[in-house]
Design a protein around this motif. Structure first.
Motif: not given
Length: 201
Positions: A1, A91, A95, A111, A126-127, A131
């Motif tokens: 993100m 990821y 996801a 993201c 999220w990164y 989140n």
């Protein structure tokens, strides 16, 4: 993100007076299996070999000596921090979990996901493993509980004062949010002074 997405999210959350929570998935990469076609080894040397043997004495047969040093090679089955593909593997898995819960990936920032629950939008950004989620209180709680079932041990923050990625957010309740990094910067300066031996008594 991206930072732009984060600022946009918290601004929307504040304006719509959404309930906001922040949570972290501990050891996120370790939830991710390496694909069968990926072969990676981890080399242990010296005292780390002894530690591995304490954990699993069956490794004794696999210990070798290189230049007089004890070494142990282990095949990696899970994604680890430092491996190039780990972030992408995590990821894809995370996801997929959100998509299975009915979320749709944002077309601009991959993201960020959205889902409508009882006529109201529920958003999560999220990164890596950090989140931030905003929506109706019950929807936020239900989502966190579902994610905690899948990835136990979440570190969760709730309330109007939250810290996310070193940024402090204060949701004032009037449709606005205060954003700051002063405590984070002060801690960085303190840590640097300690590291450089500049702390005064």
């Amino acid at each position: 993100m991206s930072v732009k997405s984060l600022i946009a999210l918290v601004t929307i959350f504040a304006f719509e007076k959404r309930d906001v929570a922040v949570f972290d998935v501990p050891g996120a990469y370790l939830h991710t299996d390496l694909p069968d076609d990926k072969f990676a080894l981890l080399k242990f040397e010296g005292q780390f070999v002894d530690i591995m043997l304490e954990v699993n004495p069956d490794f004794t047969e696999s210990v070798r000596y290189e230049k007089g040093k004890k070494v142990l090679y282990c095949r990696i089955l899970k994604a680890l921090y430092g491996m190039i593909e780990s972030a992408l593997l995590w990821y894809n898995m995370f996801a997929d979990v959100l998509i299975q819960e009915g979320f749709q990936i944002n077309k601009v920032d991959k993201c960020v996901t959205n889902k409508v629950v009882d006529g109201k939008q529920l958003t999560i950004g999220w990164y890596v493993d950090d989140n931030i989620v905003g929506g109706q209180t019950k929807a936020v709680t239900d989502l966190i509980n579902k994610i905690n079932e899948r990835f136990p041990g979440l570190t969760i923050q709730r309330g109007n004062k939250l810290e996310f990625l070193g940024i402090d957010f204060y949701f004032r309740g009037d449709g606005k949010v205060d954003i700051g990094t002063v405590p984070y910067i002060k801690q960085m300066i303190k840590d640097l002074e300690e590291e450089l031996g500049m702390v005064q008594n």
